[in-house]
Design a protein around this motif. Structure first.
Motif, PDB file in Angstrom:
ATOM      1  N   GLN A 287      -6.370   1.903  -7.770  1.00 10.45           N
ATOM      2  CA  GLN A 287      -7.103   3.128  -7.451  1.00 10.45           C
ATOM      3  C   GLN A 287      -6.136   4.257  -7.115  1.00 10.45           C
ATOM      4  O   GLN A 287      -6.333   5.409  -7.522  1.00 10.45           O
ATOM      5  CB  GLN A 287      -8.063   2.875  -6.285  1.00 10.45           C
ATOM      6  N   GLN A 288      -5.089   3.939  -6.356  1.00 13.72           N
ATOM      7  CA  GLN A 288      -4.065   4.943  -6.047  1.00 13.72           C
ATOM      8  C   GLN A 288      -3.427   5.480  -7.322  1.00 13.72           C
ATOM      9  O   GLN A 288      -3.180   6.683  -7.462  1.00 13.72           O
ATOM     10  CB  GLN A 288      -2.980   4.330  -5.146  1.00 13.72           C
ATOM     11  N   LYS A 289      -3.160   4.573  -8.262  1.00 14.21           N
ATOM     12  CA  LYS A 289      -2.588   4.977  -9.555  1.00 14.21           C
ATOM     13  C   LYS A 289      -3.534   5.920 -10.298  1.00 14.21           C
ATOM     14  O   LYS A 289      -3.112   6.955 -10.832  1.00 14.21           O
ATOM     15  CB  LYS A 289      -2.321   3.730 -10.403  1.00 14.21           C
ATOM     16  N   ASN A 290      -4.822   5.591 -10.333  1.00 14.32           N
ATOM     17  CA  ASN A 290      -5.797   6.417 -11.034  1.00 14.32           C
ATOM     18  C   ASN A 290      -5.943   7.785 -10.367  1.00 14.32           C
ATOM     19  O   ASN A 290      -6.009   8.817 -11.051  1.00 14.32           O
ATOM     20  CB  ASN A 290      -7.162   5.710 -11.065  1.00 14.32           C
ATOM     21  N   ASN A 291      -5.993   7.784  -9.027  1.00 12.22           N
ATOM     22  CA  ASN A 291      -6.148   9.050  -8.304  1.00 12.22           C
ATOM     23  C   ASN A 291      -4.973   9.982  -8.538  1.00 12.22           C
ATOM     24  O   ASN A 291      -5.135  11.205  -8.565  1.00 12.22           O
ATOM     25  CB  ASN A 291      -6.306   8.784  -6.808  1.00 12.22           C
TER      26      ASN A 291
ATOM     27  N   ASP B  75       0.812  -1.213   0.000  1.00 11.16           N
ATOM     28  CA  ASP B  75       0.000   0.000   0.000  1.00 11.16           C
ATOM     29  C   ASP B  75       0.848   1.266   0.000  1.00 11.16           C
ATOM     30  O   ASP B  75       0.346   2.361  -0.275  1.00 11.16           O
ATOM     31  CB  ASP B  75      -0.929   0.001   1.211  1.00 11.16           C
ATOM     32  N   LEU B  76       2.153   1.130   0.281  1.00 11.55           N
ATOM     33  CA  LEU B  76       3.055   2.290   0.319  1.00 11.55           C
ATOM     34  C   LEU B  76       3.692   2.577  -1.034  1.00 11.55           C
ATOM     35  O   LEU B  76       4.275   3.654  -1.239  1.00 11.55           O
ATOM     36  CB  LEU B  76       4.182   2.039   1.339  1.00 11.55           C
ATOM     37  N   VAL B  77       3.603   1.634  -1.971  1.00 14.40           N
ATOM     38  CA  VAL B  77       4.397   1.717  -3.196  1.00 14.40           C
ATOM     39  C   VAL B  77       3.936   2.844  -4.122  1.00 14.40           C
ATOM     40  O   VAL B  77       4.745   3.689  -4.544  1.00 14.40           O
ATOM     41  CB  VAL B  77       4.368   0.366  -3.942  1.00 14.40           C
ATOM     42  N   VAL B  78       2.658   2.864  -4.480  1.00 18.15           N
ATOM     43  CA  VAL B  78       2.189   3.875  -5.432  1.00 18.15           C
ATOM     44  C   VAL B  78       2.289   5.287  -4.849  1.00 18.15           C
ATOM     45  O   VAL B  78       2.733   6.209  -5.549  1.00 18.15           O
ATOM     46  CB  VAL B  78       0.760   3.555  -5.914  1.00 18.15           C
ATOM     47  N   PRO B  79       1.898   5.522  -3.572  1.00 19.15           N
ATOM     48  CA  PRO B  79       2.117   6.863  -3.009  1.00 19.15           C
ATOM     49  C   PRO B  79       3.584   7.293  -3.052  1.00 19.15           C
ATOM     50  O   PRO B  79       3.886   8.468  -3.326  1.00 19.15           O
ATOM     51  CB  PRO B  79       1.622   6.717  -1.566  1.00 19.15           C
ATOM     52  N   ALA B  80       4.508   6.351  -2.780  1.00 17.59           N
ATOM     53  CA  ALA B  80       5.934   6.686  -2.856  1.00 17.59           C
ATOM     54  C   ALA B  80       6.327   6.993  -4.297  1.00 17.59           C
ATOM     55  O   ALA B  80       7.049   7.971  -4.565  1.00 17.59           O
ATOM     56  CB  ALA B  80       6.779   5.544  -2.304  1.00 17.59           C
TER      57      ALA B  80
END
Length: 372
Positions: free
Chosen positions: A244-248, A212-217
């Motif tokens: 979803q993190q990628k899309n956001n 869960d930390l990868v895309v935000p980083a």
């Protein structure tokens, strides 16, 4: 010698791969090996053990785990009793995972005197070490850990296993590192970095792996360095969240999900990654780290579990503060910004990973068995 290797599951995971390496090392040295699996198993992994030359016994042919401690003990007692009568092993090597010490105690009650156990984790997953210390002192011939850091967490001290080491009847404990699996070879030293730096993960996409930390980083990395892409190899429960993190973050063009890949294909994926992220919340050893280093990946790993011992900070990779996507991004940005540092660490990683070769592991394991 006739060796019985005991393992709870034969699924596709780091413990199963390392146990397969143990089996191969013993068979290569001329030992007869039977592998007994208590619970879950996959047809593919069972076949791989058989192809190595091991007989395989499945205590639960349907691959189901009993409900409740009583049913678990009954399955293990009846199943191990049957296997021991058939195999008549000289040594039993237990992979010390769930259900903990139960198989070790049952084996001793059934008359087995030479038992080796391998712990694939540190002690932090066990609520109490009293039983383990009792088993180590009075039942086990040897207790092998996979990092010195893990060994210290169990016993308060550690030592790397050496050929000249003398064994006592019980209570021996030491560290023998895991080794590179056969589907990964050590790359040549001519490493290159393209115009675009590829950040990557090769992992189960699960919370324990810190996915869960990868895309935000990566969002922070890409904002500082637009010539970066993210490659995600693997699948798991966090994939919808990561997408979803990628899309956001509007990163659709620079983030690729490759899904689960066969182990034989992983080397090609490592070859396309420059910086390999391992933000794990718990990691007994870090097989992915040595796989990546063998192919010239520079690892940015959480300072947790066995990772600080496997990933030499500042030499072959960088350690980040656990649970922090900011720290993860900061370390990766340092590498992306400094191509010379990135190239130097790539070269260092390839040299460094030779200590995890199968030949070295096999030599130590078979030296240990010569003393049993």
């Amino acid at each position: 010698m006739n060796v019985l290797v005991c393992i709870p599951c034969l699924m596709t995971g780091g413990t199963e791969i390392q146990t397969l390496n143990l089996v191969e090392a013993l068979i290569t040295a001329g030992h007869e090996v039977t592998t007994v699996c208590y619970f879950e198993h996959s047809t593919n992994m069972v076949e791989r053990y058989k192809q190595t030359g091991s007989n395989v016994c499945l205590l639960s042919p349907e691959g189901k785990r009993p409900v409740g401690i009583t049913n678990t003990v009954l399955l293990l007692y009846k199943g191990l009793h049957r296997v021991l009568r058939e195999v008549k092993p000289d040594v039993v090597h237990v992979q010390y995972m769930a259900p903990g010490a139960i198989p070790i105690i049952i084996l001793r009650l059934l008359g087995i005197k030479r038992i080796v156990a391998t712990a694939h984790t540190a002690a932090d997953i066990y609520p109490s070490l009293r039983l383990l210390h009792f088993v180590s002192r009075h039942i086990l011939t040897a207790f092998q850990c996979i990092t010195e850091r893990a060994e210290k967490s169990f016993f308060g001290n550690s030592q790397m296993y050496k050929a000249e080491m003398k064994l006592t009847r019980h209570g021996n404990h030491f560290t023998i590192y895991n080794n590179l699996p056969p589907y990964i070879s050590i790359a040549n030293k001519e490493q290159r970095i393209g115009k675009v730096v590829t950040i990557g993960v090769v992992s189960r996409l699960e919370p324990i792996k810190g996915m869960d930390l990868v895309v935000p980083a990566f969002s922070k990395i890409h904002a500082m360095n637009p010539n970066t892409h993210l490659l995600v190899v693997g699948d798991g429960s966090l994939r919808p969240l990561m997408e979803q993190q990628k899309n956001n973050a509007e990163l659709n063009e620079v983030v690729k999900f490759a899904g689960v890949q066969p182990q034989e294909a992983l080397q090609t994926y490592y070859d396309s990654i420059d910086v390999l992220l391992m933000p794990s919340r718990s990691e007994g050893f870090g097989l992915t780290a040595i796989e990546g280093m063998a192919r010239g990946c520079v690892v940015v790993a959480a300072n947790t579990g066995g990772l600080p011992e496997v990933v030499s900070d500042g030499k072959v990779g960088l350690l980040h503060e656990p649970e922090s996507s900011d720290s993860l991004a900061e370390k990766a940005i340092r590498l992306v910004d400094d191509r010379e540092l990135l190239m130097t660490m790539k070269q260092n990683a390839i040299d460094y990973v030779a200590r995890f070769s199968f030949a070295h592991y096999s030599e130590l394991i078979n030296n240990l068995y010569s003393k049993l």
